[in-house]
Every structure is written in C-alpha cells, then in structure tokens.
Design a protein around this motif. Structure first.
Motif, PDB file in Angstrom:
ATOM      1  N   MET A 113     -14.827  19.832  30.248  1.00  0.00           N
ATOM      2  CA  MET A 113     -15.187  20.882  30.269  1.00  0.00           C
ATOM      3  C   MET A 113     -16.493  20.919  29.420  1.00  0.00           C
ATOM      4  N   LYS A 114     -18.004  20.637  29.131  1.00  0.00           N
ATOM      5  CA  LYS A 114     -18.839  21.526  28.768  1.00  0.00           C
ATOM      6  C   LYS A 114     -18.166  21.738  26.963  1.00  0.00           C
ATOM      7  N   ASN A 115     -18.946  20.612  26.177  1.00  0.00           N
ATOM      8  CA  ASN A 115     -19.390  21.199  25.067  1.00  0.00           C
ATOM      9  C   ASN A 115     -17.645  21.266  24.296  1.00  0.00           C
ATOM     10  N   SER A 116     -16.511  21.066  25.109  1.00  0.00           N
ATOM     11  CA  SER A 116     -15.290  21.621  24.760  1.00  0.00           C
ATOM     12  C   SER A 116     -14.671  20.945  23.129  1.00  0.00           C
ATOM     13  N   SER A 117     -15.131  19.680  23.790  1.00  0.00           N
ATOM     14  CA  SER A 117     -14.242  18.486  22.690  1.00  0.00           C
ATOM     15  C   SER A 117     -15.684  18.718  21.245  1.00  0.00           C
ATOM     16  N   GLU A 118     -16.356  19.008  21.108  1.00  0.00           N
ATOM     17  CA  GLU A 118     -17.428  18.759  20.484  1.00  0.00           C
ATOM     18  C   GLU A 118     -17.131  19.953  19.322  1.00  0.00           C
ATOM     19  N   SER A 119     -17.270  21.432  20.098  1.00  0.00           N
ATOM     20  CA  SER A 119     -16.843  22.728  19.764  1.00  0.00           C
ATOM     21  C   SER A 119     -15.546  22.906  19.066  1.00  0.00           C
ATOM     22  N   LEU A 120     -14.570  21.938  19.502  1.00  0.00           N
ATOM     23  CA  LEU A 120     -13.085  22.219  18.596  1.00  0.00           C
ATOM     24  C   LEU A 120     -12.662  20.774  17.763  1.00  0.00           C
ATOM     25  N   ALA A 121     -13.539  20.020  18.190  1.00  0.00           N
ATOM     26  CA  ALA A 121     -13.497  18.570  16.892  1.00  0.00           C
ATOM     27  C   ALA A 121     -12.533  18.868  15.524  1.00  0.00           C
ATOM     28  N   GLY A 122     -11.372  18.101  15.634  1.00  0.00           N
ATOM     29  CA  GLY A 122     -10.998  18.397  14.120  1.00  0.00           C
ATOM     30  C   GLY A 122     -10.226  19.597  14.358  1.00  0.00           C
ATOM     31  N   ARG A 123      -9.699  20.311  15.596  1.00  0.00           N
ATOM     32  CA  ARG A 123      -8.843  21.555  15.558  1.00  0.00           C
ATOM     33  C   ARG A 123      -8.040  21.794  16.455  1.00  0.00           C
ATOM     34  N   ILE A 124      -8.123  20.830  17.733  1.00  0.00           N
ATOM     35  CA  ILE A 124      -7.327  20.436  18.705  1.00  0.00           C
ATOM     36  C   ILE A 124      -6.638  19.575  18.901  1.00  0.00           C
ATOM     37  N   TYR A 125      -5.373  19.458  19.663  1.00  0.00           N
ATOM     38  CA  TYR A 125      -4.686  17.785  19.929  1.00  0.00           C
ATOM     39  C   TYR A 125      -4.614  18.204  20.947  1.00  0.00           C
ATOM     40  N   TYR A 126      -5.484  17.134  22.036  1.00  0.00           N
ATOM     41  CA  TYR A 126      -5.064  17.386  23.490  1.00  0.00           C
ATOM     42  C   TYR A 126      -3.503  16.599  23.796  1.00  0.00           C
ATOM     43  N   HIS A 127      -3.115  16.883  24.868  1.00  0.00           N
ATOM     44  CA  HIS A 127      -2.405  16.177  25.557  1.00  0.00           C
ATOM     45  C   HIS A 127      -2.099  16.017  27.342  1.00  0.00           C
ATOM     46  N   THR A 128      -1.987  15.351  27.925  1.00  0.00           N
ATOM     47  CA  THR A 128      -2.097  15.348  29.444  1.00  0.00           C
ATOM     48  C   THR A 128      -0.966  15.449  30.280  1.00  0.00           C
ATOM     49  N   LEU A 129      -1.359  15.849  30.788  1.00  0.00           N
ATOM     50  CA  LEU A 129      -0.155  15.968  31.511  1.00  0.00           C
ATOM     51  C   LEU A 129      -0.448  15.657  32.939  1.00  0.00           C
ATOM     52  N   SER A 130       0.583  14.631  32.927  1.00  0.00           N
ATOM     53  CA  SER A 130       1.014  14.059  34.537  1.00  0.00           C
ATOM     54  C   SER A 130       1.630  14.287  35.558  1.00  0.00           C
ATOM     55  N   PRO A 131       1.752  14.714  36.371  1.00  0.00           N
ATOM     56  CA  PRO A 131       2.775  14.615  38.184  1.00  0.00           C
ATOM     57  C   PRO A 131       4.178  13.938  37.824  1.00  0.00           C
ATOM     58  N   PHE A 132       5.813  14.033  38.211  1.00  0.00           N
ATOM     59  CA  PHE A 132       6.449  14.096  37.955  1.00  0.00           C
ATOM     60  C   PHE A 132       6.700  12.504  37.914  1.00  0.00           C
ATOM     61  N   ASN A 133       7.555  12.251  36.865  1.00  0.00           N
ATOM     62  CA  ASN A 133       7.304  10.576  36.683  1.00  0.00           C
ATOM     63  C   ASN A 133       8.495  10.340  36.404  1.00  0.00           C
ATOM     64  N   LEU A 134       9.620   8.667  37.176  1.00  0.00           N
ATOM     65  CA  LEU A 134      10.604   8.883  36.558  1.00  0.00           C
ATOM     66  C   LEU A 134      11.837   8.778  35.602  1.00  0.00           C
TER      67      LEU A 134
END
Length: 386
Positions: A113-134
């Motif tokens: 997502m072009k330039n998103s990490s630079e644009s929002l640096a210091g303001r955002i925390y990302y979580h990665t949602l994986s498929p269901f796990n055990l």
C-alpha cells in the motif's frame, strides 16, 4: 461464531494508538473481526466499505466527512483501494491526536500500500490477521484445519467438496481481480503457473534461478512475483537463523504456501485420503505446523530455520534477544525419530530446549531436555513462552 485470539490485542491498541490497522489476506475475516470489536468498545463508530459505491460517495469530500465524525471510531474497510486517504488521516491525527480514532482494514501489506507506512509512521499499530489457527478452533479438528486451511469460507464449509470449490474460486479471484485492484497488471495465467511452481517447491530452499529457467522468465521477474504473493499473504519466506559459527550456513530462505488449504487446492487434493498418498504430505504438514506457530508466536520472538552445508539441520528455531534458542523439529509420524543432523545443530546452537511436533496425542520427554509435543498442544506451548 469463532472468537479470534487477536481481539484483546486489537482492543488494547485502540486504547493506545490513534490508528490501528488490521491487515491480512482477502476473506480471512477482517470485516467480521471489526464488527465484533465494535460491539466490545464503548465508543460510537461508523463503518465505511470502500468497495461500496455508496460509501465511496461519502468520501467525495473526505476531509469534511471525517472531521464530522472525529469523536467516533472510524472503520475503513479495503483501505488499499484509496491509499490517497493516508496523508489526510495523518493530518487529521496531527490536528487532534486522540487514541482510537481510526481502524483501517487492508488486504495487502503496508509495503504494497504505497507510502502508507511512511505516511502514518508513529501514529499506527498494525496487526496481521491470519486464517483460523488451532488456538481458535476445537483442537481435535486439526486434520480438518490442515486439509481445508483456515480461511473461514473454506474451514466452515458444509463438506470437503464445497470447501475445495471455495478455495478454487478464491485463487481465481485473487489473480484476476484482487491483484489488478492493487495496480498489479500481470497476466493471471503467468501468475498461476508461477504459484503452481511454488507449490512444488513448498518447504524447500528457494532457488530463483531454477524457477526462472522452468518458466522461461528472468530472475528479477521471479523476485517481483515473490514480493507480490508475499505482500498479499499467499506465500511465506522463512529465513535462516544466523549465528557466528565456524561452519558454512545455508543462507537461502525456504518458501511455503501460507495456507495449507490453498496448497492442497492448487495441488488438486480434495480429501485426507488423497493427501495421505501424495508426495507433498510431509512438506504440507511442516508448512501447516509452521503457520500455527507464526499465527500465535508471542511478541518479541522470531522464527527461523537452521541448516549447514555439512547436514546439521533444525526445522524451526525460536529465538529472542538474551535468550537461548528453542529448537523445533516437525515430523509426520506416530513415533518420530531425531536425526543426527538435528543433534549436531542442537548442540552447536546451545539450545535451551527442544520439541518434536507430531500428529499424536501424548506429550512425553525423551532426553537432553527434549520433548515430543502433540500438534494440539502447540498453542499451550506458545502461550507459555515469556
């Protein structure tokens, strides 16, 4: 409805960051998760889906619209369709920095997502949602999860046939629609041939030159394709563990199809009987176990593999600064054996302990602080890490 383990971490982030991002593959359950979160927070919220013309129309004057809802949690789904919103969101946060202002959902990594990490640096925390796990399903259903994978539409299908059809449709849609929407205009047939080639390399060292020669395309093109599929959560590259030993260590990464169900669909494996007789059985099991660990590993821990040219090898190394590594070996066997190469690597790395993960039910020790660990105990083991 299956409760996702990520909920509590996301709620904590909403309390502590102005913007929280949930990223993950299409159809992995981000929208459902966001709607669950809305029910749990005290703050009012609004939901915008950037695939709906009516919601897109609301953002014709995005600054005016978003300022009108500055005291609410604004949820923006499929944010990768309008990355031009990132600079505006940053400016609005800088004008009025309050935690829990935006929850953005995206089907691509911040790098894509072009330039998103630079644009929002210091303001955002990302979580990665994986498929269901055990840790999120009935653990006795691990064979079903292994066969079908963890995408909700596949795992929750009424039978294996419908699950298989869902996954075939997902793959076609990803290549023909999702990638072009991200600005990736590559012939879907070429990408399909490439992903099939990766299926045959699943769990092996990545050899870009060999794949390039097989498909009659250049190595830089292969690297570009790898980045596309990695940034859209279809493949994973597992990198080697580096330590300054006086031995030649393999430096190439391994490559895996992240979701075992997608791997089986691409390989035309529709049920457990077909899987049991397929040569990919062992590497499929290895990839499945690895994804269970990646989806639940506590913050601060890293995952690698270890292999030397002399044959010392460990499937997975869990490591964290100032801690001795933990060795994990993955075996699809009712009575797993440990190779000499594992013992050599285990001693070379001075591991604190080791586990052999297998498809049985009993946890028991063997020797040298190494235990046999059932697949259904993985989430308990990961929860115990500090």
């Amino acid at each position: 409805m299956i409760k996702r383990k990520l909920i509590s971490a996301i709620l904590n982030s909403i309390d502590n960051f102005p913007i929280v991002g949930i990223i993950g593959s299409r159809q992995v359950g981000k929208t459902t998760l966001a709607k669950q979160i809305v029910k749990l927070i005290k703050k009012q919220s609004i939901y915008l889906d950037l695939e709906l013309p009516s919601d897109i129309n609301k953002l014709r004057s995005p600054e005016l619209y978003l300022k009108g809802h500055e005291n609410k949690l604004v949820i923006i789904d499929e944010i990768q369709r309008q990355t031009n919103l990132f600079p505006l969101i940053r400016a609005l946060i800088d004008q009025n920095r309050q935690n829990g202002r935006f929850l953005i959902l995206g089907s691509a990594s911040p790098d894509l997502m072009k330039n998103s990490s630079e644009s929002l640096a210091g303001r955002i925390y990302y979580h990665t949602l994986s498929p269901f796990n055990l840790g999120e399903i009935n653990k006795t259903n691990y064979k079903k999860l292994w066969l079908r994978g963890g995408y909700p539409g596949s795992f929750l299908a009424t039978n294996n046939s419908i699950s298989f059809q869902w996954r075939e449709s997902f793959i076609k849609t990803h290549l023909a629609r999702d990638l072009p929407q991200l600005g990736i205009n590559i012939n879907s047939i070429k990408l399909y041939r490439f992903i099939l080639m990766l299926c045959h390399s699943h769990g092996q060292l990545l050899n870009i030159s060999r794949i390039a020669n097989s498909l009659d395309i250049t190595s830089p093109t292969i690297s570009h394709y790898l980045n596309i599929f990695e940034n859209t959560f279809i493949i994973r590259r597992l990198y080697p563990y580096y330590i300054n030993l006086k031995k030649r260590i393999i430096k190439s990464p391994k490559v895996y199809i992240q979701d075992s169900g997608l791997l089986h669909s691409l390989m035309q494996i529709q049920d457990l009987e077909q899987l049991q007789s397929n040569p990919i059985l062992g590497s499929s099991w290895e990839g499945f176990v690895i994804e269970q660990i990646f989806s639940s590993i506590p913050l601060g821990w890293q995952i690698s593999f270890f292999r030397t040219n002399a044959g010392a090898e460990i499937d997975l190394i869990l490591h964290k600064p100032n801690k001795k590594p933990i060795a994990l070996e993955i075996k699809y066997s009712a009575s797993p054996n440990i190779s000499k190469g594992f013992w050599n690597a285990y001693n070379d790395l001075q591991c604190q302990k080791g586990f052999i993960i297998y498809p049985g039910n009993e946890l028991y020790p063997i020797k040298n602080n190494i235990n046999i660990l059932p697949i259904n105990k993985i989430s308990d083991f990961l929860d115990s890490l500090t």
